[in-house]
Design a protein around this motif. Structure first.
Motif, short mmCIF file in Angstrom:
data_model
loop_
_atom_site.label_atom_id
_atom_site.label_comp_id
_atom_site.label_asym_id
_atom_site.label_seq_id
_atom_site.Cartn_x
_atom_site.Cartn_y
_atom_site.Cartn_z
N SER A 84 0.85 -1.20 0.00
CA SER A 84 0.00 0.00 0.00
C SER A 84 0.88 1.25 0.00
O SER A 84 0.59 2.24 0.65
CB SER A 84 -0.93 0.00 1.22
N GLU A 85 1.95 1.18 -0.76
CA GLU A 85 2.95 2.25 -0.82
C GLU A 85 2.52 3.34 -1.79
O GLU A 85 1.77 3.11 -2.74
CB GLU A 85 4.28 1.64 -1.26
N PHE A 86 3.01 4.55 -1.56
CA PHE A 86 2.79 5.65 -2.50
C PHE A 86 3.95 6.62 -2.38
O PHE A 86 4.79 6.51 -1.48
CB PHE A 86 1.44 6.35 -2.23
N MET A 87 4.02 7.59 -3.29
CA MET A 87 5.14 8.53 -3.29
C MET A 87 4.66 9.87 -3.86
O MET A 87 3.64 9.95 -4.54
CB MET A 87 6.30 7.97 -4.11
N ILE A 88 5.41 10.91 -3.56
CA ILE A 88 5.13 12.25 -4.08
C ILE A 88 6.05 12.51 -5.26
O ILE A 88 7.28 12.46 -5.12
CB ILE A 88 5.35 13.32 -3.00
N PHE A 89 5.47 12.78 -6.42
CA PHE A 89 6.24 13.13 -7.62
C PHE A 89 5.72 14.46 -8.16
O PHE A 89 4.52 14.59 -8.47
CB PHE A 89 6.10 12.05 -8.70
#
Length: 598
Positions: free
Chosen positions: A554-559
């Protein structure tokens, strides 16, 4: 004056001599004549022993003796000494020191003591052993003949290919001293294995283990296969093999001496046939075989199976089945496969009922479903266990899931619906952090942006959990961010306070749900925030819920200021931060985020 000075010097000299004499008397007192030495009660001595590495953990002998009595208030320490028979123990060769009675000495410790005392491995030695107290009082020695072995770390083969991954499954390898390698010839079952040195670390038998450098794969005959510490499992289809392990070089060689007697299903094409195979399947065709029964659809992967260690698997993912119509699974056209000259067809009798949908029923021995829809069919042939065939049929999980309702803005699919995020590796789990408004008319879900297959709640199970049903799920009492998770398999919905964390080298810990790396919910400013010190490393963040099993799913990132989710995809691009104090803000209403160095 000079004479007095000399007198003082001599006086000082004799004081120092007296001091040393006094200390020596205290440290090494004369043993009284009535002191009682220890008496060795066991073993009785005699016998000839050939020590072997494979028995290193076994007890060689138990030494039991009476306590020595020095008739003085001294601490008594014992040691086990060895010498050649007829020797006077003048070399003081100590096998073990600081010992207590009774002493169980292992084959390994006894062997190491003999080697350290200069006894050559592979040669029979006539020795005598005794217990000594404080290097003064001794037992009568006992005689024996012992052949020590060359001592190296024990390496074993372990894994499902040799019966399992537990200590009792360790298969010890022989060490070839001349070549400096370990060898073992053995029968392997289809499965996987690795190499390990289970005795090198007394607390962790897996501390030293070797596997494939890279991804797992099945190997038949190959030389100098590269290994790495803690590497991947090594696959085998079974048979008799010779394994040669070179620990120093970090390689192994595998030689197949005899192939397993297993049916080879590689390349065998299967199809699903019958009136239950819907013509709505894009690749379905009319059955042109002698069966002449409805439609036919070959399995995925052009009908051929995938295989792993003697187990072959065919799938039909998303196959459309008609309600109340029969079908079977068979070798192509119901004929013997050219690869192994075997033909079969399977009906309800091969179904794994416990792990299949309740919609699958028996139709006079054929397979059938009570509702038309998309299903996932899996057929497994276990060549290891006599070609046992097992069929599992489940309802296909939707490729998408949407949330809609007044609680998140309205009931217009185009304007208000929110697409849920799939949980990686769990096709029936979806999640999303959403802003909910209190006092609104609730929300529901649907696999498509339309009505018909939509669902809400049937019962409030407590703790923010609901069972599937047709009613709207009520809005929360307070407006703010909520974590929504839908489990399609368990048919449950969870609505709880969101938990978002950082993880990895940037926060100095790979522990999941680390409170020190948790984001704070700031509903007043419609954001989740983290404020703290980060190391120079990759930034990793994820949402957490009790339904989940691994943080990265359930990972996410800011791009570029936008939140992007991993979903079912591979690793996301990495974002590195320099060491320093940071504020990280996440706004899930507009899917934006920021990472700010203070």
């Amino acid at each position: 004056m000079r004479e007095m000075k000399n007198i003082k010097i001599f006086a000082l000299f004799f004081m120092v001599i007296g001091l040393f004499s006094s200390c020596e008397d205290e440290l090494d007192p004369k043993v009284p004549s009535d002191a009682v030495g220890p008496e060795l009660l066991s073993p009785s001595g005699g016998g000839s022993y050939v020590l072997e590495k494979v028995n290193e953990d076994q007890v060689f002998a138990t030494f039991d003796w009476t306590e020595a009595d020095f008739k003085l208030p001294v601490v008594v320490e014992y040691a086990l000494e060895v010498d050649v028979q007829g020797g006077d123990f003048s070399k003081r060769n100590i096998l073990l020191s600081n010992i207590e009675t009774p002493l169980e000495i292992s084959v390994s410790d006894f062997n190491k003591g003999l080697l350290a005392a200069g006894f050559e491995e592979g040669t029979a030695h006539d020795i005598q052993v005794r217990v000594v107290a404080n290097h003064e009082l001794v037992t009568e020695p006992i005689n024996m003949t012992v052949t020590p072995y060359f001592d190296v770390d024990s390496w074993t083969v372990i894994g499902s290919a040799v019966g399992g991954w537990n200590p009792e499954n360790d298969q010890y390898m022989d060490y070839d001293k001349e070549a400096g390698v370990y060898r073992l010839t053995l029968d392997l079952s289809p499965g996987e294995f690795k190499f390990r040195a289970p005795n090198k670390d007394a607390d962790n038998p897996w501390a030293f283990n070797l596997g494939l450098d890279g991804d797992p794969r099945t190997i038949f005959d190959e030389e100098n296969v590269v290994l790495s510490d803690g590497g991947a499992n090594i696959g085998t289809t079974g048979g008799n093999y010779t394994l040669i392990l070179d620990v120093n070089a970090g390689t192994f060689t595998i030689i197949q001496n005899e192939a397993p007697e297993l049916t080879d299903w590689t390349g065998v094409v299967l199809d699903a046939v019958g009136s239950g195979i819907s013509s709505d399947n894009p690749d379905a065709t009319a059955d042109g075989s002698s069966w002449n029964w409805g439609n036919v659809l070959v399995a995925d992967n052009e009908g051929a199976p995938t295989s792993s260690a003697g187990v072959y698997t065919w799938t039909w993912e998303g196959i459309i089945l008609e309600a109340n119509e029969g079908f079977k699974l068979r070798t192509l056209n119901g004929e013997p496969a050219p690869q192994n000259e075997i033909a079969f067809d399977l009906g309800y009798g091969a179904l794994d009922v416990d792990n299949s949908s309740e919609l699958v029923v028996d139709a006079d021995g054929n397979l059938s479903v009570t509702e038309k829809g998309e299903y996932d069919i899996t057929l497994v042939v276990d060549a290891i266990n006599g070609d046992i065939k097992t069929v599992t049929i489940t309802e296909s999980a939707p490729a998408t899931l949407y949330m809609i309702g007044g609680t998140i803005g309205g009931w217009d699919w185009a304007a208000n619906s929110i697409e849920m995020i799939p949980v990686h590796s769990h096709e029936n789990l979806y999640w999303k952090i959403v802003w909910m408004e209190a006092g609104t008319d609730g929300f529901k879900f649907s696999p498509v942006m339309d009505w018909g297959d939509d669902f809400g709640m049937a019962e409030d199970l407590g703790g923010g959990e609901y069972s599937f049903g047709g009613d709207n799920i009520s809005a929360p009492v307070e407006s703010g961010y909520y974590m929504v998770v839908v489990d399609l398999e368990a048919e449950k919905i969870s609505v709880v306070e969101p938990e978002v964390y950082l993880i990895g080298d940037a926060v100095g810990s790979w522990d999941a749900a680390n409170e020190a790396a948790k984001f704070t919910i700031d509903n007043a400013n419609e954001k989740l925030s983290f404020q703290g010190t980060l190391n120079n490393a990759e930034l990793r963040m994820y949402a957490w819920h009790s339904y989940f099993t691994d943080w990265w799913q359930s990972e996410f990132m800011i791009f570029d200021g936008n939140i992007e989710y991993r979903g079912n995809g591979g690793d996301q691009d990495r974002v590195n931060v320099d060491a320093g104090d940071y504020i990280i803000d996440l706004n899930f209403k507009n899917e934006t985020g920021s990472v700010t160095l203070q």
